[in-house]
Design an enzyme around this catalytic site. Structure first.
Site, short mmCIF file in Angstrom:
data_model
loop_
_atom_site.label_atom_id
_atom_site.label_comp_id
_atom_site.label_asym_id
_atom_site.label_seq_id
_atom_site.Cartn_x
_atom_site.Cartn_y
_atom_site.Cartn_z
N GLY A 319 0.81 -1.21 0.00
CA GLY A 319 0.00 0.00 0.00
C GLY A 319 0.85 1.26 0.00
N SER A 320 0.32 2.34 0.60
CA SER A 320 0.90 3.68 0.42
C SER A 320 2.25 3.89 1.10
CB SER A 320 -0.08 4.74 0.90
OG SER A 320 -1.20 4.78 0.05
N THR A 321 2.67 3.00 2.02
CA THR A 321 4.03 3.15 2.55
C THR A 321 5.05 3.01 1.42
OG1 THR A 321 4.03 0.79 3.11
CG2 THR A 321 3.48 2.35 4.88
N PHE A 322 4.65 2.34 0.34
CA PHE A 322 5.52 2.15 -0.82
C PHE A 322 5.81 3.48 -1.52
CE2 PHE A 322 6.65 -0.12 -4.88
CZ PHE A 322 7.53 -1.04 -4.33
#
Length: 716
Positions: A319-322
């Site tokens: 998800g958005s941690t990427f």
């Protein structure tokens, strides 16, 4: 015809034939005997060796399995001895009626054993009443018994009750990075062959089994014709080589605190699973790591809930941690202008539409604001500008789909779909790409370490206890996917996510350091339907933080998968309940300038007497102490040791006594000095046998401590 029928002549002929045959047999016997005497072999078998086999007995000298310690030398896994109960039912091994070696009074035996093992009198009686059986065992209830239980059973003086001694493993910290540390148990195959060999089954115990187990020795002993050993005829052929000791990079204080935080959140949120990792980005050393569900390696409670080590064995869409990596690539390529604007909300990509979580968007905003708001549209535009091939090269440079070579069993690699424009665009915000926590946090080290990606490791050093030889794990740079300038810039942008009014990570602010944080909400595939879940809270929530942001000493990554209880708290509260206190504690240690490998920084002990037991423990933990033991069944602390206002090192054990009856704690794995602190507080005398750490206590946990009695303790 007449001569042929002469009986006398026939007898003479027969006599001659018999004498000839006898002579031939005698000559064969002489020849055979001479051959045996000269060659000492019969049918290819050496008679000397056969005699040696009959009168020589060889046995194994078991090597001691190496211990596992944390970075400060506190024990995590130690060798111990356990006992299995055996009942002899036959009298054929008894020498006489006065000294029976078999069970005589079955009723009495069942009654006595039921007091000491977890089995009813009736069930024991059924086992020892089986017909046509020489000996019996008592299942799990009669296995893995402590030395103290063995002695109590022996005090019953039950004929026919014997014990089989087997090596075992002691994990004195209970739930403590259990899937990473692993456990060792008796190898069942070796057990059936008459050998009791501890073999690692998971984690470090399995990965470093050959180093830990050592090499067994051998002893040869002469025996007489009845099989009895001859005194003075023992000869050691090979001395055993004990296993090497392993020191992990885990810090017991941080690990213990993390376990308590994770347990609390896991019980409240009721998720499918959780993972947490605290890493030093300068070296790649893992300071603390755990997961939920987990298990107690000594009791094995909870082992059936989850066998997989989620750090390395299970991949997921991050998800958005990427997006931290996406923005880093864009900055490195020179295409990220924080002040440039774009239209948020949604974007058309060949094959479909990609939307922000707020599908109507926030209007025309800057790319820096888009990063702080976790806009999918922003990162899609960035990789379109840099080119899909260039973005893929960065993913590979950050180690995506590349094994970390963790050394742990069953390490997964992860993958990404990259055939069509929509698939390629999805990877920019962590969808359509799978990864393990190990891979992801390793990639994040480049952000916190001047662009240099460091190999994650959990072994600090391996020590040979015999020679003192030390093999130290040196920090290893895997690659440099970005420059120092890019890394510094991304860290600066990460503070916008925390401290800007529109940032998505404001809940992760802590008091003693400025942090940079990125949150993530990743879609999950329903294993039953094969499609993404569609429920309101059916996601994998995560957060990654870097602190202090000026020069990060820690990366903390926490995940929460499919929480069921979303009424009292939301996912952000659950994640911050782990992230904030642990990062605060870690920064406090760093500010003290403490050497984690020595644990020698001194600090004043606060006064906690007259406080509620729970408040006292929390007060000590807030001051950095983690080894805290409460004696007594009351709710108020009436005495503490060491006393208030004295200075102590942070890994010092603190003893608190409450009002009410004094009770014995579980002291397995304690040092002798720590046990003597109980004596100082309670006045109880302890008798020690051996050296090292506690492996057996003759007074069970929870039993009342009587100052008039002494308690025997076995050290190894």
């Amino acid at each position: 015809m007449k001569n042929q029928n002469n009986p006398q002549k026939n007898r003479r002929n027969m006599t001659r034939v018999m004498m000839l045959l006898t002579g031939l047999v005698f000559l064969l016997f002489v020849f055979r005997f001479t051959f045996i005497m000269m060659t000492k072999t019969v049918n290819g078998e050496n008679l000397s060796e056969r005699i040696d086999d009959l009168y020589t007995r060889s046995s194994i000298l078991p090597a001691k399995r190496g211990a596992i310690y944390d970075i400060g030398g506190n024990p995590i896994a130690l060798d111990a001895t356990s006992y299995s109960l055996i009942g002899v039912l036959t009298d054929k091994w008894s020498e006489d009626e006065d000294t029976p070696n078999h069970i005589v009074d079955k009723e009495k035996t069942a009654e006595a054993l039921a007091k000491h093992i977890d089995m009813s009198r009736e069930e024991i009686l059924r086992i020892i009443s089986q017909p046509n059986v020489d000996q019996v065992e008592f299942g799990m209830a009669g296995s893995d018994l402590s030395y103290g239980v063995k002695l109590k059973i022996e005090e019953e003086k039950l004929p026919g009750i014997v014990f089989e001694e087997t090596p075992s493993r002691l994990y004195p910290n209970g739930v403590f990075a259990s899937h990473l540390v692993g456990y060792a148990t008796i190898d069942e195959k070796a057990k059936t062959e008459g050998e009791a060999v501890l073999t690692g089954q998971m984690g470090v115990e399995e990965a470093y089994n050959e180093i830990l187990k050592g090499v067994d020795g051998e002893v040869i002993q002469q025996q007489d014709s009845l099989g009895y050993a001859l005194p003075g005829e023992e000869m050691v052929v090979d001395e055993p080589t004990d296993g090497k000791d392993i020191y992990l990079t885990l810090d017991r204080r941080l690990q213990t605190y993390l376990e308590s935080l994770m347990t609390k959140v896991y019980e409240e949120a009721e998720p499918e699973s959780m993972v947490a990792m605290l890493v030093d980005p300068k070296t790649g050393a893992i300071m603390a790591a755990t997961q939920r569900p987990t298990f107690n390696a000594t009791t094995m409670e909870g082992i059936d809930l989850k066998w997989q080590n989620l750090l390395v064995e299970e991949t997921f869409e991050p998800g958005s941690t990427f997006k931290v990596l996406t923005v880093a690539a864009a900055v490195e390529e020179g295409i990220f202008n924080p002040n440039a604007t774009y239209q948020s909300g949604s974007i058309a990509v060949e094959g479909g539409i990609i939307s922000d979580y707020n599908k109507i968007g926030w209007g025309e905003i800057s790319y820096l604001e888009g990063f702080a708001r976790s806009s999918n549209v922003a990162v899609v535009k960035l990789i379109e500008q840099m080119g899909f091939d260039v973005w893929e090269s960065y993913m590979k440079a950050f180690g995506i789909t590349t094994p970390t070579d963790s050394g742990l069993a069953n390490e997964a690699v992860g993958s990404y779909n990259y055939n069509y424009p929509l698939e390629k665009a999805n990877t920019s915000f962590g969808q359509g790409v799978t990864i393990t926590p190990f891979q992801l946090v390793q990639a994040f080290t480049a952000i916190a370490n001047n662009g240099k990606m460091m190999k994650l490791h959990y072994i600090d050093k391996i020590v040979d206890p015999k020679t003192g030889e030390v093999k130290k794990t040196e920090p290893e740079e895997v690659s440099s996917p970005i420059s120092k300038e890019t890394a510094d810039t991304v860290l600066k942008y990460l503070t916008e996510v925390v401290y800007a009014d529109y940032g998505t990570a404001s809940a992760y602010q802590i008091d003693n350091a400025k942090v940079g944080v990125k949150t993530g909400t990743a879609e999950l595939v329903n294993p039953d339907s094969g499609h993404y879940y569609t429920g309101t809270y059916e996601y994998l929530y995560s957060t990654v933080g870097f602190a202090p942001i000026e020069d990060p000493e820690y990366i903390l990554y926490v995940t929460l998968k499919l929480p069921k209880n979303n009424e009292q708290k939301l996912f952000v509260d659950y994640l911050s309940d782990v992230f904030n206190p642990l990062m605060t504690r870690a920064i406090s240690y760093a500010e003290l300038g403490e050497s984690t490998s020595e644990d020698k920084v001194e600090i004043e002990i606060p006064m906690v007497t007259n406080m509620n037991k729970t408040e006292a423990v929390e007060q000590l933990q807030a001051n950095g102490f983690s080894a805290i033991t409460v004696i007594g069944n009351g709710s108020r602390v009436v005495q503490q040791y060491p006393v208030e206002d004295t200075t102590s090192i942070l890994n010092q054990r603190i003893i608190l006594m409450t009002e009410g009856a004094m009770t014995m704690p579980d002291i397995r794995g304690w040092s002798k000095d720590d046990v003597l602190k109980i004596s100082e507080v309670t006045g109880v005398t302890f008798e020690f046998e051996g050296e090292g750490y506690v492996v057996h206590q003759f007074l069970n946990q929870g039993s009342v401590l009587n100052p008039e009695d002494s308690v025997k303790i076995i050290l190894e």
